[in-house]
Scaffold this active site. Structure first.
Site, PDB file in Angstrom:
ATOM      1  N   TYR A  59      10.090  -6.475  23.176  1.00 12.98           N
ATOM      2  CA  TYR A  59       8.684  -6.123  23.426  1.00 12.98           C
ATOM      3  C   TYR A  59       8.474  -5.992  24.928  1.00 12.98           C
ATOM      4  CZ  TYR A  59       7.972  -7.830  18.589  1.00 12.98           C
ATOM      5  OH  TYR A  59       8.042  -8.052  17.242  1.00 12.98           O
ATOM      6  N   HIS A 136      16.602  -9.743  14.981  1.00 11.47           N
ATOM      7  CA  HIS A 136      15.504  -8.793  14.745  1.00 11.47           C
ATOM      8  C   HIS A 136      15.852  -7.779  13.653  1.00 11.47           C
ATOM      9  CE1 HIS A 136      11.939  -7.162  17.371  1.00 11.47           C
ATOM     10  NE2 HIS A 136      11.678  -7.066  16.102  1.00 11.47           N
TER      11      HIS A 136
HETATM   12  N1  LIG Z   1       9.996  -8.470  13.023  1.00 13.26           N
HETATM   13  C1  LIG Z   1       9.549  -7.251  13.267  1.00 13.26           C
HETATM   14  O1  LIG Z   1      10.269  -6.266  13.163  1.00 13.26           O
HETATM   15  C2  LIG Z   1       8.101  -7.071  13.648  1.00 13.26           C
HETATM   16  C3  LIG Z   1       7.499  -5.792  13.587  1.00 13.26           C
HETATM   17  C4  LIG Z   1       6.148  -5.686  13.938  1.00 13.26           C
HETATM   18  C5  LIG Z   1       5.431  -6.822  14.334  1.00 13.26           C
HETATM   19  N2  LIG Z   1       6.058  -8.045  14.400  1.00 13.26           N
HETATM   20  C6  LIG Z   1       5.334  -9.279  14.784  1.00 13.26           C
HETATM   21  O2  LIG Z   1       4.164  -9.404  13.974  1.00 13.26           O
HETATM   22  C7  LIG Z   1       3.027  -9.594  14.797  1.00 13.26           C
HETATM   23  C8  LIG Z   1       1.781  -9.033  14.132  1.00 13.26           C
HETATM   24  O3  LIG Z   1       1.962  -7.688  13.716  1.00 13.26           O
HETATM   25  P1  LIG Z   1       1.163  -6.450  14.314  1.00 13.26           P
HETATM   26  O4  LIG Z   1       0.594  -6.827  15.633  1.00 13.26           O
HETATM   27  O5  LIG Z   1       2.073  -5.288  14.200  1.00 13.26           O
HETATM   28  O6  LIG Z   1       0.020  -6.156  13.258  1.00 13.26           O
HETATM   29  P2  LIG Z   1      -1.248  -6.927  12.671  1.00 13.26           P
HETATM   30  O7  LIG Z   1      -1.200  -8.352  13.041  1.00 13.26           O
HETATM   31  O8  LIG Z   1      -1.300  -6.553  11.251  1.00 13.26           O
HETATM   32  O9  LIG Z   1      -2.459  -6.169  13.405  1.00 13.26           O
HETATM   33  C9  LIG Z   1      -2.663  -6.197  14.780  1.00 13.26           C
HETATM   34  C10 LIG Z   1      -3.880  -5.325  15.084  1.00 13.26           C
HETATM   35  O10 LIG Z   1      -5.008  -5.883  14.420  1.00 13.26           O
HETATM   36  C11 LIG Z   1      -6.034  -6.150  15.347  1.00 13.26           C
HETATM   37  N3  LIG Z   1      -6.693  -7.398  14.910  1.00 13.26           N
HETATM   38  C12 LIG Z   1      -6.144  -8.640  14.887  1.00 13.26           C
HETATM   39  N4  LIG Z   1      -7.002  -9.530  14.359  1.00 13.26           N
HETATM   40  C13 LIG Z   1      -8.122  -8.830  14.048  1.00 13.26           C
HETATM   41  C14 LIG Z   1      -9.362  -9.205  13.474  1.00 13.26           C
HETATM   42  N5  LIG Z   1      -9.605 -10.459  13.095  1.00 13.26           N
HETATM   43  N6  LIG Z   1     -10.308  -8.253  13.306  1.00 13.26           N
HETATM   44  C15 LIG Z   1     -10.062  -6.974  13.677  1.00 13.26           C
HETATM   45  N7  LIG Z   1      -8.894  -6.553  14.217  1.00 13.26           N
HETATM   46  C16 LIG Z   1      -7.936  -7.485  14.400  1.00 13.26           C
HETATM   47  C17 LIG Z   1      -5.359  -6.267  16.691  1.00 13.26           C
HETATM   48  O11 LIG Z   1      -6.294  -5.930  17.688  1.00 13.26           O
HETATM   49  P3  LIG Z   1      -6.198  -6.333  19.248  1.00 13.26           P
HETATM   50  O12 LIG Z   1      -4.744  -6.269  19.604  1.00 13.26           O
HETATM   51  O13 LIG Z   1      -7.016  -5.259  19.892  1.00 13.26           O
HETATM   52  O14 LIG Z   1      -6.747  -7.683  19.438  1.00 13.26           O
HETATM   53  C18 LIG Z   1      -4.228  -5.246  16.542  1.00 13.26           C
HETATM   54  O15 LIG Z   1      -4.708  -3.938  16.777  1.00 13.26           O
HETATM   55  C19 LIG Z   1       3.426  -8.893  16.109  1.00 13.26           C
HETATM   56  O16 LIG Z   1       2.641  -9.351  17.195  1.00 13.26           O
HETATM   57  C20 LIG Z   1       4.872  -9.276  16.234  1.00 13.26           C
HETATM   58  O17 LIG Z   1       4.985 -10.583  16.781  1.00 13.26           O
HETATM   59  C21 LIG Z   1       7.378  -8.170  14.048  1.00 13.26           C
END
Ligand SMILES: NC(=O)c1ccc[n+]([C@@H]2O[C@H](COP(=O)([O-])OP(=O)(O)OC[C@H]3O[C@@H](n4cnc5c(N)ncnc54)[C@H](OP(=O)(O)O)[C@@H]3O)[C@@H](O)[C@H]2O)c1
Length: 327
Positions: A59, A136
């Protein structure tokens, strides 16, 4: 916040964690980054008991671990269960998905790469060990047993307390288990991505392995924040995803609409309903919603106290499949 353990043997954590990816990577890249707010969000998470803090060396690359390191400096380190990842090489994947599927991107699961990488992660995170070191992706060019053997060596060297996998099949988990215990599996799981429910999550539950749903809010879509692709910044990674294409997104609004209706019935927010549904999938399921926004963080923490009725859970189980693949 209620707590659980990372599987049957792992450390205690709040039932909801924090994903830090979006603080420096993937989403909203044209918006000026506000590091002070991101650090405040990490501290707020720890104050609320969301102790599992998830990052990865890819990241940024590296900027996310550096940010988490700055947030954990000054006495915060021991309050967090720090999870990072190794195995995706950013440099050669400019045109590929920066956060997810193996696809055409470069992976590196060579033992020497893993053994060297953890030292960089520890330096950036400002710590002498991570609590959870995750592979990963499985590198198709390296036998999983070799990559996992190197992951196990990071435990033997005292650099990682526990090790986990990401985006694997049940078969791959079994192969890894033959080498060293698997503490956690991190894969995409949410109301609109349910593949893991078929085999991987049941296997994890049977084996006492924690399951960490990533993108648990459907990359924000399930919260009802986006009603058109135009709501996304120009260089946002989601613009490239099939489910966010104009027609698919319009069709998928019906899913977000049903989540919103159930949230109204439950006296909760759509994000809380999406997370409460995940918590209902099992005692060692620890979603890691990503946010860099204090009010969303507080909203997500509140999901730990939302109890959905059997009827509401059944209605969520029966939501239609989305239009468009996840990658
Ligand atoms: N292992 C892997 O391959 C992999 C792949 C993808 C992600 N990940 C991990 O999973 C974590 C979470 O996944 P993600 O960030 O892709 O998706 P997510 O958690 O499903 O969604 C994140 C998005 O939702 C918004 N958001 C969060 N809480 C909210 C709420 N209560 N109300 C409205 N909008 C909200 C955030 O906004 P803001 O950012 O504007 O606050 C961001 O745009 C990542 O940070 C990472 O650590 C791992």
């Amino acid at each position: 916040m209620r707590t659980t353990t990372l599987g049957s043997e792992g450390p205690g954590v709040g039932v909801i964690g924090l994903g830090c990816m979006g603080m420096t990577f993937s989403y909203d890249m044209e918006t000026p980054r506000d590091e002070a707010t991101s650090i405040a969000v990490i501290h707020q998470a720890l104050d609320l008991g969301m102790t599992l803090i998830d990052t990865a060396d890819v990241y940024g690359p590296h900027t996310n671990e550096e940010l988490v390191g700055r947030a954990l400096a000054g006495g915060q380190r021991d309050r967090a269960v720090v999870a990072t990842k190794v195995g995706i090489v950013r440099d050669s994947v400019e045109t590929a998905d920066p956060s997810g599927s193996a696809g055409d991107r470069a992976l590196d699961g060579r033992p020497e790469y893993i053994r060297a990488s953890i030292d960089g992660s520890l330096r950036r995170l400002g710590t002498d060990h991570v609590d959870l070191y995750q592979l990963h992706r499985v590198d198709p060019q390296v036998p999983l047993e070799e990559s996992w053997g190197a992951m196990a060596q990071t435990v033997a060297a005292g650099k990682a307390r526990y090790i986990g996998l990401s985006e694997v099949t049940a078969d791959e988990i079994k192969r890894a288990q033959a080498v060293h215990p698997v503490t956690s599996v991190q894969s995409e799981l949410s109301l609109w991505t349910r593949d893991a429910l078929t085999a991987v999550l049941p296997y994890c539950q049977e084996q006492g392995i924690a399951f960490l749903p990533f993108s648990p809010l459907g990359r924000g879509f399930l919260t009802g924040r986006f009603s058109s692709v135009d709501d996304l910044p120009q260089d946002d990674f989601r613009r490239a995803l099939p489910r966010f294409q104009r027609d698919a997104l319009q069709a998928n609004l019906a899913i977000a609409g049903r989540v919103r209706d159930i949230a109204e019935q439950a006296g909760a927010t759509p994000a809380q309903v999406a997370l409460a549904w995940l918590l209902a999938q099992g005692p060692h399921v620890v979603p890691i919603p990503g946010t860099k926004t204090p009010k969303y963080l507080a909203d997500n923490a509140g999901a730990a106290d939302v109890e959905l009725s059997h009827a509401q859970l059944a209605e969520l189980d029966a939501l239609p499949a989305p239009q468009g693949a996840r990658y």
